[in-house]
Enzyme design. Structure first.
Site, PDB file in Angstrom:
ATOM      1  N   ARG A 171      30.998  32.057  45.890  1.00  0.00           N
ATOM      2  CA  ARG A 171      31.815  33.226  46.228  1.00  0.00           C
ATOM      3  C   ARG A 171      33.273  32.815  46.414  1.00  0.00           C
ATOM      4  NH1 ARG A 171      29.817  36.973  50.898  1.00  0.00           N
ATOM      5  NH2 ARG A 171      31.484  38.273  50.027  1.00  0.00           N
ATOM      6  N   CYS A 230      36.163  34.619  56.169  1.00  0.00           N
ATOM      7  CA  CYS A 230      34.851  34.666  55.503  1.00  0.00           C
ATOM      8  C   CYS A 230      34.835  35.951  54.681  1.00  0.00           C
ATOM      9  CB  CYS A 230      33.724  34.610  56.526  1.00  0.00           C
ATOM     10  SG  CYS A 230      33.726  35.956  57.728  1.00  0.00           S
TER      11      CYS A 230
END
Length: 275
Positions: A171, A230
């Site tokens: 990611r 995040c």
């Protein structure tokens, strides 16, 4: 063992923070099916975020009044030793740990190994649902512990800030993006997947090992010059917890994280690994 010895102490409060991103209701269902005796439940999206706030990511911080109401319902007071747990290595429990520290409550700990470690030790679960508490309290965030867009961009531009991205490497590199508008990472951010804080047993690595690993990614930056990011400001707290456990105190959280940053197409996006 420490929690079991204090489980019925009147000044200890246990909070179940189980959650699953792909099934938001699963955490509470698991709690109802069996939890550490006496534990109350806090929902990541409903209690520990205000998803109605636009442009601040998927899990914006709730207003202080709203968070105070949640704490009152859970039965929290400034006198309590709080223990938070989940079933994901602390990935969600760390969010409440961080939020309590934001309001100046430092008597809070994450149960190492979570509910799995509890049951593996042969300790009991319960299905009794504690009654919601009543009362009125007031809390205030230490906003110096939270970063938003302008401060993050200024710090990166001045090269005075090291951003650590807690998402998994695919990611971070932009190879996959199952949730947010676009893949990639904040330009200048380094990758430190939160799962790297745990050993194969699902518990936190020893403090000295974590210190070595974080030193390798923060380089010359002091802990106070580190900002955690995040997907939505949840697992970023896990990296902050790991740094605190390692004795590297004073880092902060970029609350909107990637979901907030990437929501504005005018903001730059980086892909691939850090050079």
């Amino acid at each position: 063992a420490t929690l079991a010895a204090n489980l019925h102490a009147p000044d200890w409060l246990v909070v179940d923070c189980r959650h699953e991103l792909s099934d938001p209701g699963k955490g509470e269902c698991c709690y109802r099916e069996g939890h550490i005796p006496g534990a109350v439940f806090a929902d990541i999206s409903r209690d520990l975020a205000d998803t109605s706030k636009p442009g601040l990511g998927r899990h914006p911080l709730p207003d202080e009044v709203a968070f105070a109401a949640v704490l009152a319902r859970l039965g929290w007071t400034p006198r309590h030793q709080v223990v938070v747990y989940d079933d994901a290595g602390g990935a969600f429990a760390a969010r409440l740990w961080w939020m309590l520290r934001l309001v100046g409550h430092h008597a809070v700990a994450v149960l190492d190994g979570g509910i799995q470690a509890w049951t593996a030790a042969g300790l009991p679960l319960d299905t009794t649902l504690p009654s919601p508490r009543t009362g009125s309290i007031e809390v205030h965030y230490d906003r110096g512990q939270v970063l938003y867009y302008e401060a993050l961009q200024d710090g990166l531009a001045a090269q005075s800030l090291r951003v650590l991205d807690a998402r998994g490497a695919p990611r971070y590199r932009g190879e996959v993006e199952p949730i947010d508008r676009i893949g990639g990472h904040i330009p200048g951010a380094w990758n430190r997947p939160y799962m790297d804080n745990l050993g194969s047993d699902g518990r936190f690595k020893p403090a000295d090992r974590l210190r070595e690993e974080f030193a390798a990614v923060i380089g010359p930056f002091a802990p106070s010059a580190v900002a955690h990011s995040c997907g939505s400001g949840v697992t970023a707290c896990h990296n902050l917890l790991a740094m605190e456990h390692a004795g590297l105190s004073g880092s902060r959280v970029f609350a909107p994280s990637w979901s907030g940053w990437s929501s504005d197409p005018s903001r730059p996006v980086a892909t691939g690994a850090v050079p």
